[in-house]
Scaffold this motif. Structure first.
Motif, mmCIF file in Angstrom:
data_model
loop_
_atom_site.group_PDB
_atom_site.id
_atom_site.type_symbol
_atom_site.label_atom_id
_atom_site.label_comp_id
_atom_site.label_asym_id
_atom_site.label_seq_id
_atom_site.Cartn_x
_atom_site.Cartn_y
_atom_site.Cartn_z
ATOM 1 N N THR A 10 0.852 -1.185 0.000
ATOM 2 C CA THR A 10 0.000 0.000 0.000
ATOM 3 C C THR A 10 0.888 1.234 0.000
ATOM 4 O O THR A 10 1.855 1.300 0.756
ATOM 5 N N ARG A 11 0.530 2.188 -0.848
ATOM 6 C CA ARG A 11 1.311 3.417 -0.969
ATOM 7 C C ARG A 11 0.427 4.639 -0.800
ATOM 8 O O ARG A 11 -0.782 4.584 -0.982
ATOM 9 N N SER A 12 1.091 5.758 -0.502
ATOM 10 C CA SER A 12 0.414 7.045 -0.378
ATOM 11 C C SER A 12 1.157 8.077 -1.217
ATOM 12 O O SER A 12 2.371 7.998 -1.387
ATOM 13 N N ILE A 13 0.405 9.038 -1.691
ATOM 14 C CA ILE A 13 0.976 10.198 -2.368
ATOM 15 C C ILE A 13 0.976 11.328 -1.340
ATOM 16 O O ILE A 13 -0.044 11.584 -0.702
ATOM 17 N N VAL A 14 2.109 12.000 -1.172
ATOM 18 C CA VAL A 14 2.206 13.106 -0.226
ATOM 19 C C VAL A 14 2.761 14.316 -0.972
ATOM 20 O O VAL A 14 3.808 14.225 -1.616
ATOM 21 N N VAL A 15 2.050 15.437 -0.888
ATOM 22 C CA VAL A 15 2.497 16.685 -1.509
ATOM 23 C C VAL A 15 2.310 17.795 -0.481
ATOM 24 O O VAL A 15 1.243 17.913 0.116
ATOM 25 N N GLU A 16 3.351 18.588 -0.284
ATOM 26 C CA GLU A 16 3.283 19.714 0.654
ATOM 27 C C GLU A 16 3.679 20.997 -0.050
ATOM 28 O O GLU A 16 4.543 20.995 -0.929
ATOM 29 N N GLU A 17 3.052 22.076 0.360
ATOM 30 C CA GLU A 17 3.355 23.389 -0.190
ATOM 31 C C GLU A 17 3.057 24.423 0.898
ATOM 32 O O GLU A 17 2.083 24.287 1.633
ATOM 33 N N VAL A 18 3.908 25.443 1.004
ATOM 34 C CA VAL A 18 3.642 26.546 1.925
ATOM 35 C C VAL A 18 3.123 27.716 1.107
ATOM 36 O O VAL A 18 3.732 28.105 0.099
ATOM 37 N N GLY A 122 -3.764 4.723 0.437
ATOM 38 C CA GLY A 122 -4.508 3.499 0.195
ATOM 39 C C GLY A 122 -4.344 2.889 -1.185
ATOM 40 O O GLY A 122 -5.105 1.992 -1.548
ATOM 41 N N PHE A 123 -3.370 3.327 -1.956
ATOM 42 C CA PHE A 123 -3.142 2.728 -3.270
ATOM 43 C C PHE A 123 -2.553 1.338 -3.080
ATOM 44 O O PHE A 123 -1.503 1.192 -2.463
ATOM 45 N N GLU A 124 -3.226 0.332 -3.581
ATOM 46 C CA GLU A 124 -2.761 -1.048 -3.465
ATOM 47 C C GLU A 124 -2.021 -1.424 -4.736
ATOM 48 O O GLU A 124 -2.613 -1.474 -5.820
ATOM 49 N N PRO A 126 0.232 -4.175 -6.852
ATOM 50 C CA PRO A 126 0.338 -3.605 -8.197
ATOM 51 C C PRO A 126 -0.995 -3.203 -8.823
ATOM 52 O O PRO A 126 -1.009 -2.522 -9.849
ATOM 53 N N ARG A 127 -2.154 -3.584 -8.232
ATOM 54 C CA ARG A 127 -3.451 -3.309 -8.850
ATOM 55 C C ARG A 127 -3.640 -1.835 -9.202
ATOM 56 O O ARG A 127 -4.144 -1.506 -10.267
ATOM 57 N N ASN A 128 -3.259 -0.909 -8.314
ATOM 58 C CA ASN A 128 -3.485 0.522 -8.529
ATOM 59 C C ASN A 128 -2.260 1.252 -9.075
ATOM 60 O O ASN A 128 -2.152 2.464 -8.946
ATOM 61 N N GLU A 129 -1.337 0.519 -9.686
ATOM 62 C CA GLU A 129 -0.095 1.123 -10.191
ATOM 63 C C GLU A 129 -0.367 2.287 -11.154
ATOM 64 O O GLU A 129 0.239 3.351 -11.044
ATOM 65 N N THR A 130 -1.293 2.113 -12.079
ATOM 66 C CA THR A 130 -1.599 3.167 -13.050
ATOM 67 C C THR A 130 -2.190 4.392 -12.348
ATOM 68 O O THR A 130 -1.771 5.524 -12.608
ATOM 69 N N ALA A 131 -3.156 4.175 -11.465
ATOM 70 C CA ALA A 131 -3.758 5.292 -10.739
ATOM 71 C C ALA A 131 -2.711 5.997 -9.882
ATOM 72 O O ALA A 131 -2.667 7.236 -9.832
ATOM 73 N N TYR A 132 -1.856 5.229 -9.218
ATOM 74 C CA TYR A 132 -0.813 5.807 -8.368
ATOM 75 C C TYR A 132 0.126 6.680 -9.200
ATOM 76 O O TYR A 132 0.428 7.817 -8.828
ATOM 77 N N ALA A 133 0.566 6.176 -10.332
ATOM 78 C CA ALA A 133 1.483 6.940 -11.184
ATOM 79 C C ALA A 133 0.804 8.198 -11.731
ATOM 80 O O ALA A 133 1.364 9.295 -11.660
ATOM 81 N N ASN A 134 -0.410 8.051 -12.262
ATOM 82 C CA ASN A 134 -1.121 9.200 -12.833
ATOM 83 C C ASN A 134 -1.442 10.250 -11.773
ATOM 84 O O ASN A 134 -1.258 11.454 -11.998
#
Length: 161
Positions: A10-18, A122-124, A126-134
């Motif tokens: 399971t992976r997460s996308i994290v983006v921060e900006e001030v 919550g990206f699982e 390899p199933r969500n590999e495309t969604a995670y990358a996009n």
């Protein structure tokens, strides 16, 4: 246990900006449906209240109609806002595969304004590999892209909705 389950992660996308804006200004952008539409997508039936179910509409693929089903999970005024993000279909591979994730926006004051942190979890794989990358690429554009909107809503008489 299948091999797919044994190797899934399971992976997460994290983006921060001030941003040089108060938490109140950023909060308004994150919790007003008309403003969300300007930096993300138009939410249908949106209200920033726990339990509210709303949708976004994106490009359909295969067995998926392109509807992203969301539910507001947490609202802490000017601090934290999260909602589920579900879509796709089990019959699709790649774009449009089943997705069951959570988007969380967190705000924290800094000396120069406010730190906005987005975690899409919550990206699982390899199933969500495309969604995670996009979406990794997408969120890195969306978060800093909120800046022009914040400049407008920081001056209420100049809002263009």
């Amino acid at each position: 246990m299948t091999d797919d389950l044994a190797t899934a992660e399971t992976r997460s996308i994290v983006v921060e900006e001030v941003f040089p804006h108060s938490p109140q200004v950023i909060w308004r952008a994150l919790t007003d449906g008309n403003l969300i539409a300007r930096f993300l997508m138009l939410p249908t039936n949106f209200a920033p209240m726990v339990g509210t179910r709303f949708t976004f509409q994106t490009k359909p693929a295969g067995a998926w109609d392109g509807t992203i089903h969301c539910e507001v999970l947490e609202v802490v005024d000017c601090q934290r806002f999260s909602f589920s993000w579900k879509g796709g279909d089990d019959r699709n591979v790649g774009y449009g595969s089943r997705l069951d994730t959570v988007v969380t926006w967190s705000l924290s004051p800094t000396a120069g304004g406010t730190r906005l942190r987005l975690v899409h979890s919550g990206f699982e794989l390899p199933r969500n590999e495309t969604a995670y990358a996009n979406m990794s690429g997408g969120w890195t554009k969306v978060v800093p892209g909120i800046a022009p909107l914040l400049h407008e809503i920081g001056e209420p008489d100049k809002i263009k909705e």
